[in-house]
Design a protein around this motif. Structure first.
Motif, PDB file in Angstrom:
ATOM      1  N   ILE A   1       1.009 -47.728 -31.769  1.00 35.40           N
ATOM      2  CA  ILE A   1       2.477 -47.412 -31.499  1.00 35.40           C
ATOM      3  C   ILE A   1       2.801 -46.077 -32.148  1.00 35.40           C
ATOM      4  CG2 ILE A   1       4.800 -48.209 -31.895  1.00 35.40           C
ATOM      5  CD1 ILE A   1       3.879 -51.108 -31.751  1.00 35.40           C
ATOM      6  N   PRO A   2       2.513 -45.526 -33.359  1.00 34.37           N
ATOM      7  CA  PRO A   2       3.114 -44.348 -34.166  1.00 34.37           C
ATOM      8  C   PRO A   2       2.289 -43.022 -33.116  1.00 34.37           C
ATOM      9  CG  PRO A   2       2.199 -45.536 -35.653  1.00 34.37           C
ATOM     10  CD  PRO A   2       1.984 -46.327 -34.429  1.00 34.37           C
ATOM     11  N   ARG A   3       1.054 -43.171 -32.600  1.00 30.82           N
ATOM     12  CA  ARG A   3       0.485 -42.281 -31.539  1.00 30.82           C
ATOM     13  C   ARG A   3       1.488 -42.380 -30.281  1.00 30.82           C
ATOM     14  NH1 ARG A   3      -6.042 -42.384 -31.245  1.00 30.82           N
ATOM     15  NH2 ARG A   3      -6.298 -41.295 -32.924  1.00 30.82           N
TER      16      ARG A   3
ATOM     17  N   VAL B   1       5.341 -39.586 -26.650  1.00 31.30           N
ATOM     18  CA  VAL B   1       6.620 -39.503 -26.075  1.00 31.30           C
ATOM     19  C   VAL B   1       7.507 -38.368 -26.688  1.00 31.30           C
ATOM     20  CG1 VAL B   1       8.602 -40.632 -25.477  1.00 31.30           C
ATOM     21  CG2 VAL B   1       6.490 -41.686 -25.200  1.00 31.30           C
ATOM     22  N   ALA B   2       7.607 -38.266 -27.997  1.00 31.72           N
ATOM     23  CA  ALA B   2       8.293 -37.223 -28.524  1.00 31.72           C
ATOM     24  C   ALA B   2       7.860 -35.728 -28.240  1.00 31.72           C
ATOM     25  CB  ALA B   2       8.433 -37.318 -30.157  1.00 31.72           C
ATOM     26  N   ARG B   3       6.706 -35.390 -28.036  1.00 36.69           N
ATOM     27  CA  ARG B   3       5.998 -34.195 -27.699  1.00 36.69           C
ATOM     28  C   ARG B   3       6.498 -33.946 -26.361  1.00 36.69           C
ATOM     29  NH1 ARG B   3       1.607 -35.936 -30.495  1.00 36.69           N
ATOM     30  NH2 ARG B   3       0.589 -36.298 -28.682  1.00 36.69           N
ATOM     31  N   GLY B   4       6.439 -34.860 -25.396  1.00 32.85           N
ATOM     32  CA  GLY B   4       6.760 -34.822 -23.912  1.00 32.85           C
ATOM     33  C   GLY B   4       8.164 -34.540 -23.978  1.00 32.85           C
ATOM     34  N   TYR B   5       9.197 -35.170 -24.716  1.00 35.54           N
ATOM     35  CA  TYR B   5      10.751 -35.023 -24.605  1.00 35.54           C
ATOM     36  C   TYR B   5      10.875 -33.506 -25.172  1.00 35.54           C
ATOM     37  CZ  TYR B   5      11.864 -39.462 -22.797  1.00 35.54           C
ATOM     38  OH  TYR B   5      12.147 -40.425 -22.033  1.00 35.54           O
ATOM     39  N   MET B   6      10.224 -33.000 -25.847  1.00 37.92           N
ATOM     40  CA  MET B   6      10.311 -31.687 -26.678  1.00 37.92           C
ATOM     41  C   MET B   6      10.170 -30.744 -25.570  1.00 37.92           C
ATOM     42  SD  MET B   6       9.629 -31.905 -30.879  1.00 37.92           S
ATOM     43  CE  MET B   6       8.124 -32.257 -30.665  1.00 37.92           C
TER      44      MET B   6
ATOM     45  N   ALA C   1      -1.786 -39.161 -23.257  1.00 38.13           N
ATOM     46  CA  ALA C   1      -1.795 -38.132 -22.507  1.00 38.13           C
ATOM     47  C   ALA C   1      -0.671 -38.473 -21.163  1.00 38.13           C
ATOM     48  CB  ALA C   1      -3.251 -37.668 -21.697  1.00 38.13           C
ATOM     49  N   ARG C   2      -0.854 -39.848 -20.698  1.00 38.01           N
ATOM     50  CA  ARG C   2       0.176 -40.075 -19.668  1.00 38.01           C
ATOM     51  C   ARG C   2       1.415 -40.242 -20.101  1.00 38.01           C
ATOM     52  NH1 ARG C   2      -0.021 -46.026 -16.761  1.00 38.01           N
ATOM     53  NH2 ARG C   2      -0.350 -46.587 -18.903  1.00 38.01           N
ATOM     54  N   TRP C   3       1.683 -40.824 -21.360  1.00 34.71           N
ATOM     55  CA  TRP C   3       3.028 -41.050 -21.845  1.00 34.71           C
ATOM     56  C   TRP C   3       3.479 -39.568 -22.169  1.00 34.71           C
ATOM     57  CZ3 TRP C   3       6.226 -44.824 -21.420  1.00 34.71           C
ATOM     58  CH2 TRP C   3       5.546 -46.079 -21.254  1.00 34.71           C
ATOM     59  N   GLU C   4       2.893 -38.502 -22.513  1.00 34.71           N
ATOM     60  CA  GLU C   4       3.386 -37.419 -23.031  1.00 34.71           C
ATOM     61  C   GLU C   4       3.906 -36.693 -21.490  1.00 34.71           C
ATOM     62  OE1 GLU C   4       1.593 -33.082 -24.370  1.00 34.71           O
ATOM     63  OE2 GLU C   4       1.418 -34.779 -25.876  1.00 34.71           O
ATOM     64  N   MET C   5       2.733 -36.640 -20.659  1.00 35.08           N
ATOM     65  CA  MET C   5       3.126 -35.928 -19.494  1.00 35.08           C
ATOM     66  C   MET C   5       4.307 -36.582 -18.846  1.00 35.08           C
ATOM     67  SD  MET C   5       1.350 -35.568 -15.743  1.00 35.08           S
ATOM     68  CE  MET C   5       1.161 -37.371 -15.295  1.00 35.08           C
TER      69      MET C   5
ATOM     70  N   ALA D   1       7.143 -38.162 -19.935  1.00 36.65           N
ATOM     71  CA  ALA D   1       8.306 -37.811 -20.977  1.00 36.65           C
ATOM     72  C   ALA D   1       8.575 -36.339 -20.590  1.00 36.65           C
ATOM     73  CB  ALA D   1       8.153 -37.916 -22.442  1.00 36.65           C
ATOM     74  N   ALA D   2       7.637 -35.665 -20.206  1.00 32.81           N
ATOM     75  CA  ALA D   2       7.822 -33.977 -20.210  1.00 32.81           C
ATOM     76  C   ALA D   2       8.219 -33.942 -18.672  1.00 32.81           C
ATOM     77  CB  ALA D   2       6.589 -33.165 -20.259  1.00 32.81           C
ATOM     78  N   ASN D   3       7.996 -34.746 -17.674  1.00 32.92           N
ATOM     79  CA  ASN D   3       8.463 -34.498 -16.390  1.00 32.92           C
ATOM     80  C   ASN D   3       9.474 -35.376 -15.863  1.00 32.92           C
ATOM     81  OD1 ASN D   3       7.126 -36.755 -15.710  1.00 32.92           O
ATOM     82  ND2 ASN D   3       5.414 -35.775 -14.595  1.00 32.92           N
TER      83      ASN D   3
END
Length: 114
Positions: free
Chosen positions: A2-4, A9-14, A58-62, A64-66
């Motif tokens: 969960i922390p990861r 998600v936070a990195r993606g939103y940033m 990686a999927r969650w970061e992407m 959030a970013a897109n």
């Protein structure tokens, strides 16, 4: 995990404010990280299950970013991994940097293939 996931998600939103047009569609998303000490097994390389966890991050970061994460929340849908194929090319040692390149290759009103 969960922390990861929260960090991804936070990195993606940033990144979303400066996200490239078509991120994940025409432009691959690049997730950069290192093999963590909790990812290794007794043979001192990344455990096979840890690869799949990093793919998920990686999927969650992407997403959030897109902006697809917003659609998931607003529409009440969920990401479900129906299948995955992994080809291991070489081992990763503790603290070794690596990248995961992700791209959406097909999408319909019902499913998406990344």
């Amino acid at each position: 995990m969960i922390p990861r996931a929260a960090a991804a998600v936070a990195r993606g939103y940033m990144r979303s404010g400066s996200a490239q047009q078509g991120l994940g569609l025409t432009v691959p998303h690049v997730y950069r990280t290192r093999c963590g000490l909790l990812d290794i097994d007794i043979f001192m390389h990344m455990n096979n299950a840890a690869f799949l966890q990093h793919f998920e991050m990686a999927r969650w970061e992407m997403s959030a970013a897109n902006g697809t994460a917003k659609v998931v929340v607003n529409e009440g849908v969920a990401f479900i991994v129906a299948s995955s194929v992994v080809r291991f090319r070489r081992e990763l040692r503790p603290l070794q940097a690596f990248e995961i390149h992700s791209q959406i290759v097909a999408a319909s009103d019902r499913d998406m293939h990344m």
